[in-house]
Design an enzyme around this catalytic site. Sequence first.
Site, PDB file in Angstrom:
ATOM      1  CB  CYS A   1     -11.569 -49.416 -30.509  1.00 46.84           C
ATOM      2  SG  CYS A   1     -11.781 -50.525 -31.820  1.00 46.84           S
TER       3      CYS A   1
ATOM      4  CG  PHE B   1     -12.484 -59.940 -31.130  1.00 47.58           C
ATOM      5  CD1 PHE B   1     -12.787 -60.112 -32.772  1.00 47.58           C
ATOM      6  CD2 PHE B   1     -13.532 -60.135 -30.300  1.00 47.58           C
ATOM      7  CE1 PHE B   1     -13.932 -60.262 -33.031  1.00 47.58           C
ATOM      8  CE2 PHE B   1     -14.534 -60.131 -30.834  1.00 47.58           C
ATOM      9  CZ  PHE B   1     -15.031 -60.551 -32.215  1.00 47.58           C
TER      10      PHE B   1
ATOM     11  CG  ASP C   1      -9.815 -55.536 -27.382  1.00 49.16           C
ATOM     12  OD1 ASP C   1     -10.417 -54.593 -27.623  1.00 49.16           O
ATOM     13  OD2 ASP C   1      -8.781 -55.532 -27.329  1.00 49.16           O
TER      14      ASP C   1
ATOM     15  CG  ASN D   1     -15.797 -65.596 -36.773  1.00 51.47           C
ATOM     16  OD1 ASN D   1     -16.580 -65.479 -35.944  1.00 51.47           O
ATOM     17  ND2 ASN D   1     -15.566 -64.552 -37.676  1.00 51.47           N
ATOM     18  CB  ALA D   2     -14.194 -63.688 -31.796  1.00 51.98           C
TER      19      ALA D   2
END
Length: 394
Positions: free
Chosen positions: A338, A229, A298, A277-278
């Site tokens: 987050c 990300f 992240d 795509n992670a």
Amino acid sequence: MPRSSLPTVRVSLKGAKTLRRGSPWVYRTELVELPDTQDKGAVVSVVDPQGNPVGQAFYAQHSPLALRLLTRKGPAEEKVDEAFFRHRLELALARRAPLKGRDGLRLVHGEADLLPGLFVDRYGAGLSLQTLSEGMDARKEWVARTLAELTGATHVVCRDDASGRDFEGLPRESRLLHGEGEARFSYHEGENLFEVNLLGDMKTGAFLDQVDNHLRAGQLARGAALDLFSYHGGFALALSRSCDSVVAVEQDAGAAARARENAARNGRTNVTVENANAFDVLRRYSESSQRFDTVVVDPPGLAKRREGLATALRAYHELNLRALKCLRPEGLLVTCSCSGKLGREDFEEMVLSAASDAKRPVQILERRGAGLDHPVLGGLTETEYLKVLILRVL
């Protein structure tokens, strides 16, 4: 701006206790008597059930979050006018004075700077402004002019296009409030130079709350690194200073292209950016024999609402489980969340559960959050949204 005689809102005993204990928020369910006003973003006098003054607040006509406290003083003690807001802006700027040399930082952090619903980020000569309260939304043209005067900024951009506006019943928009021409600016994270388009990039342009964590990860990292990300490459470029190689993964094609440009601009030839795509990349690596010495996870906020927290936790767990499997012994994991709805203790519990499932014992090296330019307001846990754990895999 507010009138000399303020409308009054009466809150319940619970609402009054909430304010007096430090929280600046009161939801509409705690209003006993509504204020006599139809003005957008009106300032109102707040009293408890007995009529005792509690303070003055922004009143929202439509939001479930009806009151955002501005001051604990009543109208007779303190006038909430342009001079009041200008002084609050000046104080917010003065608090950032110790961060000398930073040309990319948050200048105003909403409730934590006692400017509820106002967020302002600086990128060189450009400012990016967000208003997430009806009171600040009604005043953003004035705020933009005042900030340009106080900071010398050439451009002030309104980035009121986030989903938080929907909750407040406010329309989404993105436009230039001050200045002319393109809103492209450069700023630094340590030695690395980044470029942002304040009208086109995500959030307010970049993720300034992570700058200190980018730099810290760069100090600790080594060997072969994987940055998931990556967005514009904040972690990746910091890692590249101490790592032999960095694979930066970013799903958004525009952000991936910018990450490549930033790597080239800074001469980071050991950074490779993969537009993918992670989750898919992590699955591929964890199921292969390739291993890394440093992995950064992240992701964007996966839990926007509390009702989606269980699903978000499963996603976080999968990401961290596979990241841990990708690490060599003595490897470093920098993992972040987050999501404001996910508390620090629950986040750490999830990461340790993933480590247990991966059968990888870990050391917790650091528990971190946002930088000094993103302070936390005591009494309002929502302002402590960013969680960062730095782990060593044994």
